[in-house]
Design a protein around this motif. Structure first.
Motif, mmCIF file in Angstrom:
data_model
loop_
_atom_site.group_PDB
_atom_site.id
_atom_site.type_symbol
_atom_site.label_atom_id
_atom_site.label_comp_id
_atom_site.label_asym_id
_atom_site.label_seq_id
_atom_site.Cartn_x
_atom_site.Cartn_y
_atom_site.Cartn_z
ATOM 1 N N UNK A 33 38.836 19.593 29.351
ATOM 2 C CA UNK A 33 37.926 19.577 30.484
ATOM 3 C C UNK A 33 37.647 21.021 30.881
ATOM 4 N N UNK A 34 36.385 21.393 30.902
ATOM 5 C CA UNK A 34 35.968 22.766 31.147
ATOM 6 C C UNK A 34 35.039 22.798 32.345
ATOM 7 N N UNK A 35 35.357 23.638 33.333
ATOM 8 C CA UNK A 35 34.510 23.783 34.521
ATOM 9 C C UNK A 35 33.927 25.186 34.548
ATOM 10 N N UNK A 36 32.610 25.296 34.592
ATOM 11 C CA UNK A 36 31.935 26.575 34.685
ATOM 12 C C UNK A 36 30.825 26.463 35.708
ATOM 13 N N UNK A 37 30.809 27.380 36.667
ATOM 14 C CA UNK A 37 29.786 27.388 37.712
ATOM 15 C C UNK A 37 29.788 26.043 38.441
ATOM 16 N N UNK A 38 28.760 25.225 38.255
ATOM 17 C CA UNK A 38 28.709 23.912 38.915
ATOM 18 C C UNK A 38 28.696 22.767 37.904
ATOM 19 N N UNK A 39 29.189 23.021 36.694
ATOM 20 C CA UNK A 39 29.138 22.024 35.626
ATOM 21 C C UNK A 39 30.538 21.706 35.108
ATOM 22 N N UNK A 40 30.808 20.418 34.904
ATOM 23 C CA UNK A 40 32.055 19.966 34.290
ATOM 24 C C UNK A 40 31.724 19.391 32.915
ATOM 25 N N UNK A 41 32.368 19.919 31.881
ATOM 26 C CA UNK A 41 32.142 19.471 30.508
ATOM 27 C C UNK A 41 33.432 18.895 29.951
ATOM 28 N N UNK A 42 33.350 17.725 29.329
ATOM 29 C CA UNK A 42 34.511 17.081 28.719
ATOM 30 C C UNK A 42 34.382 17.213 27.206
ATOM 31 N N UNK A 43 35.421 17.773 26.574
ATOM 32 C CA UNK A 43 35.413 18.053 25.138
ATOM 33 C C UNK A 43 36.503 17.263 24.438
ATOM 34 N N UNK A 44 36.236 16.891 23.202
ATOM 35 C CA UNK A 44 37.203 16.201 22.350
ATOM 36 C C UNK A 44 37.716 17.198 21.322
ATOM 37 N N UNK A 45 39.035 17.508 21.383
ATOM 38 C CA UNK A 45 39.647 18.465 20.471
ATOM 39 C C UNK A 45 40.502 17.778 19.410
ATOM 40 N N UNK A 46 40.252 16.499 19.161
ATOM 41 C CA UNK A 46 41.066 15.796 18.171
ATOM 42 C C UNK A 46 40.916 16.420 16.788
ATOM 43 N N UNK A 47 39.770 17.041 16.521
ATOM 44 C CA UNK A 47 39.576 17.828 15.300
ATOM 45 C C UNK A 47 39.406 19.279 15.717
ATOM 46 N N UNK A 48 40.457 20.088 15.662
ATOM 47 C CA UNK A 48 40.394 21.449 16.208
ATOM 48 C C UNK A 48 39.297 22.308 15.585
ATOM 49 N N UNK A 49 39.009 22.072 14.288
ATOM 50 C CA UNK A 49 38.013 22.905 13.627
ATOM 51 C C UNK A 49 36.599 22.669 14.166
ATOM 52 N N UNK A 50 36.357 21.506 14.739
ATOM 53 C CA UNK A 50 35.008 21.193 15.219
ATOM 54 C C UNK A 50 35.083 20.362 16.494
ATOM 55 N N UNK A 51 35.417 20.996 17.639
ATOM 56 C CA UNK A 51 35.473 20.267 18.900
ATOM 57 C C UNK A 51 34.119 19.661 19.245
ATOM 58 N N UNK A 52 34.155 18.493 19.867
ATOM 59 C CA UNK A 52 32.929 17.758 20.161
ATOM 60 C C UNK A 52 32.757 17.580 21.665
#
Length: 288
Positions: free
Chosen positions: A1-20
């Motif tokens: 979970x990444x928060x920048x400015x006023x946006x929250x982004x949810x990422x899937x790191x199950x494949x480290x080489x290509x996060x989705x």
């Protein structure tokens, strides 16, 4: 979970080489702090208060509720169904405050208790909080021409319905973490300063743990405190013991513009920590 400015982004790191990227949601204002646990994210939004998001379906997050709170800046930390909120105000009509919210029902948070910290800060102060082992440490450093002061509060939060201030002084703390009765904070240059939190709330210097790089941030787990920078260390609660250095692997992804020039590099670092993995995502932009 990444928060920048006023946006929250949810990422899937199950494949480290290509996060989705799974989803993205926009907060009602600038994000001050974020605390994720289970299926909920608690977010402190500047001049707004507390914003709670349901992420039971990470691909379709839902804003559960926005809870207006007095103050301009907000820090949040979750401990199970308790959300601790430190609010910082910039006028005499609204003091800084520490409060405990019951968020068992995220659609209807309940204020369990609060304590006025008895100060106010400008909007440009540096605000930090850590709650652990029934103790909360809140640090507000305000270097503006109007105030130019630092406040440090140590609070007993064993009873969320009645938090109380143990000690208040003007000690400055950079980013820090507390574990049991120890406080770890980064120093200028290399190294981690270690303090003991006494029963009366006084923070007493104990010593220094040597690290090769500057600590950028701290993460607390059940039995350990970790510091993250160019490398990851597991800190020892005993000052005479050296921190443990953990190894890392890199997964790099480089982007180019339409002319074939290097534009940016995203680097995912994987650390082997005590049988598990920790991932840090770093983006380096070569453009404007």
């Amino acid at each position: 979970i990444l928060a920048t400015s006023s946006t929250v982004t949810i990422l899937d790191f199950s494949t480290p080489e290509s996060p989705e990227q799974l989803s993205r949601i926009t907060a009602p204002g600038q994000i001050d702090a974020i605390a994720a646990c289970g299926d909920m994210i608690c977010i402190g939004v500047q001049s707004q208060g507390l914003w709670i998001i349901d992420i039971s379906d990470p691909s379709a997050p839902v804003a559960s509720i926005s809870m207006p709170l007095d103050g301009r800046r907000f820090l949040v930390q979750r401990e199970g169904n308790i959300c601790w909120v430190a609010s910082f105000a910039s006028n005499m009509n609204c003091m800084c405050k520490l409060m405990a919210l019951d968020i068992a029902n995220p659609l209807s948070p309940i204020v369990l208790g609060s304590v006025d910290l008895g100060a106010h800060c400008s909007d440009w102060g540096n605000f930090r909080m850590c709650v652990n082992d029934s103790v909360a440490v809140i640090n507000a450093s305000d270097r503006s021409d109007e105030y130019n002061l630092t406040n440090c509060w140590v609070c007993d939060v064993a009873d969320p319905s009645a938090p109380l201030i143990l000690h208040h002084d003007t000690q400055y703390l950079s980013k820090f973490a507390i574990h049991q009765n120890m406080l770890f904070t980064r120093m200028l240059g290399h190294g981690i300063a270690v303090y003991r939190i006494n029963t009366d709330g006084v923070i007493a210097f104990e010593g220094v743990q040597d690290t090769e790089t500057t600590a950028l941030d701290f993460v607390i787990t059940e039995n350990s405190v970790w510091t993250f920078g160019d490398v990851i260390y597991r800190l020892s609660p005993i000052c005479g013991e050296d921190p443990i250095l953990y190894s890392k692997n890199f997964y790099a992804h480089t982007q180019y513009d339409q002319w074939g020039d290097h534009f940016s590099t995203s680097r995912l670092e994987e650390y082997d920590v005590a049988g598990g993995s920790v991932f840090l995502l770093e983006a380096i932009s070569m453009g404007d």
